[in-house]
Design an enzyme around this catalytic site. Structure first.
Site: not given
Ligand code: LLP
Length: 437
Positions: A260, A364
């Site tokens: 992601g 706020c």
């Molecule tokens: N696959 C699964 C099963 C996941 O739970 C996630 C992310 C991804 C793929 C993608 O991960 P990435 O490649 O983006 O690291 N809101 C948080 C990140 C939460 C990630 C949740 N799962 C932030 O802003 O850092």
């Protein structure tokens, strides 16, 4: 990229995504696994904008979904069902049914109870389900605790022993077809060793399953590749791929990955304008028009996003996106120490004299900040700031808190900009509650 003109044209706060950068990242990841069968499934949660998804789908990307909503987004943009996987720790019956009927590639299961639930639904529909089981390899991803997912103490997946039992059960079931194995140990990883350790543990299980004639065809390594927000070490893609491939030697499997942040993170910026400066008993605050409802990462994880000063305003009317503004081009913070007189004082922003401040939004809450303790020059109403690396988990985590309309989103590809999400209006914001009781 000319952030100044984009801010003038579309207003602020504003998300801007560089589609060339998204494309570059997607291709880099695809290429690093070129020697094997592979499928890159973009994790929709990172950036769910339909135009982003359509762009990736056209490049050949698959999608990792974690809700029926994300699944419907993927299908809406014409994604191929055989490139869609469905993960998540708490899928509801309706979601499982929809996923099955959509004939997606894999449903990633995260508990025995969920497996039995899916089996019943598959039986009802008389449609066997292709499944994968999310194994929790109990390795420490060494990232922020909120985004670390591969330890026994985390809610995700099942341990090796439970996974083994589930596979044996699924193999015997008429309505479950175990064809994949999955892990995802955390996000924003800066070191490949936890991923390699996890890959080794999970591939050992895969070999065991093959010996039991459970024919696993998809090896899903999750997402997690980190990006550079500040001065983090960055994973070298080649090493990442080699580390995974090493554990798969002699195995004919398709590698699935679910990035992601790596695809979209560095491709996005969040543009916000200064409203006011103020001092509270000697502490300096720069108050901007963007807030934690737009970009929650700093408040939620203490995340750092670099700030670039784009330009000074000259009497800009903050309510009118088209108001005139002096365009100074991009000027990074590192220029603040430059000795050249022109660099020190550009369009009213004296870059040479910086002081520590918090960059805060209008919400706020004391937790509403975009940066804390950063060194910035004195700023004025209308000055434009770019909050960097905001393309992942930025807009997709935004909300209407304090009844703030959500920001607009713009794509830039080959120098052409296009509005890909309109700024939300007050009417749209209240639409579902208009019928007063
Ligand atoms: N696959 C699964 C099963 C996941 O739970 C996630 C992310 C991804 C793929 C993608 O991960 P990435 O490649 O983006 O690291 N809101 C948080 C990140 C939460 C990630 C949740 N799962 C932030 O802003 O850092």
């Amino acid at each position: 990229m000319d952030y100044s003109s984009l801010a003038r044209k579309y207003g602020t706060p504003l998300y801007v995504y560089d589609f060339n950068e998204i494309q570059k990242n997607f291709i880099a990841l695809k290429e690093v696994f070129a020697a094997r069968k592979s499928l890159v499934c973009f994790a929709i949660k990172a950036n769910s904008n339909l135009s982003v998804l359509k762009f990736l789908s056209d490049l050949g990307s698959g999608f990792d979904c974690v809700s029926i909503g994300e699944l419907r987004r993927a299908l809406y943009v014409g994604a191929k069902s055989y490139k869609i996987i469905f993960s998540g720790v708490g899928k509801q019956d309706g979601e499982l049914e929809f996923a099955l009927k959509s004939d997606i590639l894999l449903i990633n299961l995260e508990s025995e109870a969920e497996m039995l639930r899916l089996e019943r639904i598959a039986q009802k529909l008389n449609k066997p389900a292709r499944i994968s089981i999310r194994v929790n390899p109990n390795v420490d991803a060494k990232t922020h605790p909120y985004i670390s997912t591969g330890l026994n103490e985390n809610k995700f997946g099942v341990n090796i022993e439970t996974a083994r039992k589930m596979y044996i059960y699924a193999k015997k079931s008429k309505f479950l077809n175990p064809v994949g194995i999955h892990f995802h140990i955390g996000s924003q990883l800066t070191d490949i060793s936890p991923i390699c350790d996890a890959a080794k543990i999970v591939s050992d299980l895969l070999r065991e399953l093959r010996a039991l004639e459970i024919d696993i065809k998809f090896f899903d390594v999750g997402g997690g590749i980190g990006i550079r927000y500040e001065d983090e070490k960055q994973i070298v893609l080649y090493d990442y791929a080699q580390g995974i491939l090493k554990s798969l030697s002699g195995l004919d499997v398709t590698i699935v990955c679910e990035p992601g942040r790596f695809i979209a993170g560095a491709a996005g910026v969040f543009l916000t304008r200064v409203l006011y400066e103020k001092q509270n008993c000697g502490k300096r605050f720069v108050i901007v028009d963007g807030a934690m409802n737009d970009l929650i990462r700093p408040s939620l994880y203490g995340a750092h996003h670099a700030i670039e000063i784009i330009g000074a305003s000259e009497g800009i009317n903050l309510n009118e996106p088209d108001a005139s503004e002096v365009n100074l081009g991009s000027r990074g913070e590192d220029q603040t120490s430059g000795s050249d007189a022109d660099q020190k004082n550009l369009g009213g922003v004296n870059l040479a004299e910086t002081s520590l401040c918090d960059v805060v939004g209008p919400i706020c809450e004391s937790g509403d900040f975009l940066a804390k303790g950063v060194s910035l020059p004195s700023l004025q109403s209308g000055d434009l700031l770019a909050i960097k690396s905001a393309g992942a988990y930025g807009f997709s985590m935004s909300s209407n808190y304090n009844t703030r309309c959500r920001a607009a989103e713009v794509a830039v590809y080959d120098g052409q900009d296009r509005l890909i999400r309109k700024r939300e209006s007050f009417d749209e914001l209240i639409a579902l509650e208009k019928d007063l009781v």
